[in-house]
Scaffold this motif. Structure first.
Motif, PDB file in Angstrom:
ATOM      1  N   THR A 266       0.842  -1.207   0.000  1.00 21.26           N
ATOM      2  CA  THR A 266       0.000   0.000   0.000  1.00 21.26           C
ATOM      3  C   THR A 266       0.873   1.251   0.000  1.00 21.26           C
ATOM      4  OG1 THR A 266      -0.122  -0.091   2.425  1.00 21.26           O
ATOM      5  CG2 THR A 266      -1.941  -1.092   1.206  1.00 21.26           C
ATOM      6  N   ALA A 267       0.332   2.310  -0.612  1.00 12.55           N
ATOM      7  CA  ALA A 267       1.072   3.576  -0.718  1.00 12.55           C
ATOM      8  C   ALA A 267       1.061   4.317   0.619  1.00 12.55           C
ATOM      9  CB  ALA A 267       0.425   4.446  -1.792  1.00 12.55           C
ATOM     10  N   ALA A 268       2.041   5.169   0.810  1.00 12.24           N
ATOM     11  CA  ALA A 268       2.074   6.010   2.008  1.00 12.24           C
ATOM     12  C   ALA A 268       0.820   6.886   2.028  1.00 12.24           C
ATOM     13  CB  ALA A 268       3.322   6.878   2.004  1.00 12.24           C
ATOM     14  N   PRO A 269       0.207   7.094   3.193  1.00  9.00           N
ATOM     15  CA  PRO A 269      -1.061   7.824   3.245  1.00  9.00           C
ATOM     16  C   PRO A 269      -0.896   9.313   2.921  1.00  9.00           C
ATOM     17  CG  PRO A 269      -0.291   7.270   5.452  1.00  9.00           C
ATOM     18  CD  PRO A 269       0.622   6.581   4.506  1.00  9.00           C
ATOM     19  N   ASP A 270      -1.899   9.866   2.247  1.00  6.25           N
ATOM     20  CA  ASP A 270      -1.993  11.303   1.992  1.00  6.25           C
ATOM     21  C   ASP A 270      -2.685  11.923   3.205  1.00  6.25           C
ATOM     22  OD1 ASP A 270      -2.711  13.839   1.307  1.00  6.25           O
ATOM     23  OD2 ASP A 270      -3.914  13.266  -0.453  1.00  6.25           O
TER      24      ASP A 270
ATOM     25  N   SER B 250      -3.711  14.721   3.899  1.00  2.00           N
ATOM     26  CA  SER B 250      -4.786  15.700   3.690  1.00  2.00           C
ATOM     27  C   SER B 250      -6.111  15.015   3.329  1.00  2.00           C
ATOM     28  CB  SER B 250      -4.402  16.674   2.566  1.00  2.00           C
ATOM     29  OG  SER B 250      -4.353  15.992   1.331  1.00  2.00           O
ATOM     30  N   ASP B 251      -6.083  13.699   3.173  1.00  2.00           N
ATOM     31  CA  ASP B 251      -7.279  12.953   2.784  1.00  2.00           C
ATOM     32  C   ASP B 251      -8.131  12.680   4.030  1.00  2.00           C
ATOM     33  OD1 ASP B 251      -9.172  11.130   1.950  1.00  2.00           O
ATOM     34  OD2 ASP B 251      -7.737   9.742   1.024  1.00  2.00           O
ATOM     35  N   PRO B 252      -9.404  13.113   4.033  1.00  2.58           N
ATOM     36  CA  PRO B 252     -10.267  12.839   5.200  1.00  2.58           C
ATOM     37  C   PRO B 252     -10.335  11.353   5.546  1.00  2.58           C
ATOM     38  CG  PRO B 252     -11.342  14.365   3.694  1.00  2.58           C
ATOM     39  CD  PRO B 252     -10.098  13.894   3.000  1.00  2.58           C
ATOM     40  N   ALA B 253     -10.196  10.488   4.543  1.00  2.47           N
ATOM     41  CA  ALA B 253     -10.244   9.052   4.813  1.00  2.47           C
ATOM     42  C   ALA B 253      -9.045   8.590   5.622  1.00  2.47           C
ATOM     43  CB  ALA B 253     -10.321   8.272   3.504  1.00  2.47           C
ATOM     44  N   VAL B 254      -7.994   9.396   5.619  1.00  2.00           N
ATOM     45  CA  VAL B 254      -6.803   9.086   6.413  1.00  2.00           C
ATOM     46  C   VAL B 254      -6.858   9.817   7.759  1.00  2.00           C
ATOM     47  CG1 VAL B 254      -4.284   9.336   6.477  1.00  2.00           C
ATOM     48  CG2 VAL B 254      -5.423   8.627   4.362  1.00  2.00           C
ATOM     49  N   GLN B 255      -7.556  10.950   7.780  1.00  2.00           N
ATOM     50  CA  GLN B 255      -7.626  11.738   9.018  1.00  2.00           C
ATOM     51  C   GLN B 255      -8.591  11.140  10.039  1.00  2.00           C
ATOM     52  OE1 GLN B 255      -8.833  15.512   7.476  1.00  2.00           O
ATOM     53  NE2 GLN B 255      -6.768  16.095   6.835  1.00  2.00           N
ATOM     54  N   PHE B 256      -9.690  10.566   9.533  1.00  2.00           N
ATOM     55  CA  PHE B 256     -10.771  10.155  10.434  1.00  2.00           C
ATOM     56  C   PHE B 256     -10.849   8.626  10.555  1.00  2.00           C
ATOM     57  CE2 PHE B 256     -12.049  14.359   8.922  1.00  2.00           C
ATOM     58  CZ  PHE B 256     -12.243  15.002  10.138  1.00  2.00           C
ATOM     59  N   GLN B 257     -11.349   8.187  11.699  1.00  2.00           N
ATOM     60  CA  GLN B 257     -11.386   6.757  12.007  1.00  2.00           C
ATOM     61  C   GLN B 257     -12.265   5.965  11.032  1.00  2.00           C
ATOM     62  OE1 GLN B 257     -12.200   6.072  16.194  1.00  2.00           O
ATOM     63  NE2 GLN B 257     -10.531   7.425  16.838  1.00  2.00           N
ATOM     64  N   GLY B 258     -13.295   6.606  10.518  1.00  2.00           N
ATOM     65  CA  GLY B 258     -14.210   5.905   9.615  1.00  2.00           C
ATOM     66  C   GLY B 258     -13.623   5.605   8.250  1.00  2.00           C
ATOM     67  N   GLY B 259     -12.437   6.127   7.965  1.00  2.00           N
ATOM     68  CA  GLY B 259     -11.813   5.873   6.667  1.00  2.00           C
ATOM     69  C   GLY B 259     -12.688   6.395   5.531  1.00  2.00           C
ATOM     70  N   ALA B 260     -12.782   5.623   4.455  1.00  2.00           N
ATOM     71  CA  ALA B 260     -13.499   6.092   3.257  1.00  2.00           C
ATOM     72  C   ALA B 260     -14.975   6.351   3.525  1.00  2.00           C
ATOM     73  CB  ALA B 260     -13.341   5.060   2.136  1.00  2.00           C
ATOM     74  N   PHE B 261     -15.524   5.787   4.602  1.00  2.00           N
ATOM     75  CA  PHE B 261     -16.939   6.041   4.899  1.00  2.00           C
ATOM     76  C   PHE B 261     -17.213   7.523   5.138  1.00  2.00           C
ATOM     77  CE2 PHE B 261     -19.343   1.990   5.840  1.00  2.00           C
ATOM     78  CZ  PHE B 261     -18.376   1.129   5.365  1.00  2.00           C
ATOM     79  N   VAL B 262     -16.206   8.308   5.561  1.00  2.00           N
ATOM     80  CA  VAL B 262     -16.465   9.721   5.848  1.00  2.00           C
ATOM     81  C   VAL B 262     -16.720  10.514   4.566  1.00  2.00           C
ATOM     82  CG1 VAL B 262     -15.061   9.655   7.955  1.00  2.00           C
ATOM     83  CG2 VAL B 262     -14.040  10.551   5.839  1.00  2.00           C
ATOM     84  N   ARG B 263     -16.333   9.984   3.417  1.00  2.00           N
ATOM     85  CA  ARG B 263     -16.588  10.718   2.186  1.00  2.00           C
ATOM     86  C   ARG B 263     -17.529   9.990   1.236  1.00  2.00           C
ATOM     87  NH1 ARG B 263     -12.331   8.123  -0.728  1.00  2.00           N
ATOM     88  NH2 ARG B 263     -10.260   8.336   0.182  1.00  2.00           N
ATOM     89  N   THR B 264     -18.282   9.026   1.734  1.00  2.00           N
ATOM     90  CA  THR B 264     -19.247   8.329   0.896  1.00  2.00           C
ATOM     91  C   THR B 264     -20.479   9.200   0.694  1.00  2.00           C
ATOM     92  OG1 THR B 264     -18.524   6.309   1.959  1.00  2.00           O
ATOM     93  CG2 THR B 264     -20.474   6.160   0.621  1.00  2.00           C
ATOM     94  N   GLY B 265     -21.158   9.023  -0.441  1.00  2.00           N
ATOM     95  CA  GLY B 265     -22.414   9.726  -0.706  1.00  2.00           C
ATOM     96  C   GLY B 265     -22.179  10.959  -1.546  1.00  2.00           C
ATOM     97  N   PRO B 266     -23.158  11.853  -1.744  1.00  2.00           N
ATOM     98  CA  PRO B 266     -24.515  11.746  -1.160  1.00  2.00           C
ATOM     99  C   PRO B 266     -25.364  10.718  -1.876  1.00  2.00           C
ATOM    100  CG  PRO B 266     -24.406  13.625  -2.620  1.00  2.00           C
ATOM    101  CD  PRO B 266     -23.037  13.042  -2.599  1.00  2.00           C
TER     102      PRO B 266
END
Ligand code: 15L
Length: 268
Positions: free
Chosen positions: A244-248, A250-266
């Motif tokens: 896996t690549a080093a995390p970005d 600035s990506d909310p999926a890396v900042q928050f515990q929910g990972g990619a779920f924080v940017r799913t939707g609408p």
């Protein structure tokens, strides 16, 4: 030690990923395992029985629950999606389940909640179960509702529930985030067994994770459950880093515990 504290256990969501993982394992916990889902979980073994039900159908849920001693509720929507299906399966569905438990005298439930109830806490924070919910989507909100509903059914009717905020329960951690959130299938079963067999459960929220070195969750308030994980994501760490690549950062999926779920939707 015998794990058979209950004669008949109901496993909802039996056709789903975790339902299938638990099906064989829960044989150790009961004389009869009742399997339920909307679709067939396959032919029942000698110690199993099948009662199909849509969680939104109160009459069907009542028949599903009648005659069992404990419930392992893995059914419902387990990912983010439009509000309509979440409303039916996770909000109306969990209400139907607890009403049926009340009517039929079921006294203990293990409720599959999710880490997405608290997905908007940061990956740099360690949280406890008594911190406020910060859901990362409608799915997380619906599970927070289930946690509150189960607390109400405990306070008013004495139905004990363990709300298990499952992290990432897969054969192996798939990415760097899951090094913190991973829960092996065997540890999931150990955790459910602990919830079913501890003498006094009460109403408890417990984070469902293996013994991972990196963690964002503190289960100190759930010591009475007696869950002792025996697996760890640590053995997968080098392989996960290598692929896996080093995390970005600035990506909310890396900042928050929910990972990619924080940017799913609408969703509409
Ligand atoms: C969940 O709640 C999902 O059911 C599962 O598919 C995973 O995505 C997991 O959370 C996770 O956070 O990794």
């Amino acid at each position: 030690m015998s794990l058979k504290n209950h004669r008949k256990i109901l496993l909802t969501g039996a056709a789903g990923g975790l339902g299938q993982a638990l099906r064989q394992r829960l044989k150790a916990n009961c004389e009869v395992l009742r399997l339920s889902d909307r679709v067939s979980p396959g032919e029942p073994a000698a110690f199993e029985e099948v009662v199909l039900a849509d969680l939104a159908d109160a009459a069907a849920v009542s028949e599903m629950v009648r005659g069992v001693d404990a419930i392992v509720h893995m059914g419902g929507m387990s990912v983010e999606g439009p509000f309509g299906p979440i409303l039916q399966a996770n909000i109306l569905g969990v209400y139907n389940l607890y009403e049926a438990a009340r009517v039929h005298g079921v006294k203990r439930v293990v409720f599959a909640s999710t880490n997405h109830v608290t997905g908007f806490y940061r990956q740099s924070e360690t949280i406890t179960a008594d911190q406020p919910a910060r859901p990362d989507g409608l799915y997380g909100v619906s599970k927070a509702f289930g946690e509150d509903l189960s607390r109400f059914y405990f306070d008013r009717y004495g139905i004990e529930t363990a709300c298990v905020r499952i992290g990432s329960s897969f054969p192996e951690p798939k990415d760097r985030r899951m090094l913190a959130t991973w829960l092996s299938f065997d540890d999931l079963h150990r955790l459910i067994t602990a919830c079913l067999s501890t003498p006094v459960l009460g109403h408890t929220i417990i984070f469902g994770m293996s013994d991972n070195a990196v963690t964002w969750w503190d289960n100190a308030q759930a010591r009475h459950v007696g869950y002792v994980p025996q697996d760890s994501s640590d053995v997968f760490r080098d392989a996960v880093y290598a692929r896996t690549a080093a995390p970005d950062l600035s990506d909310p999926a890396v900042q928050f515990q929910g990972g990619a779920f924080v940017r799913t939707g609408p969703f509409t």
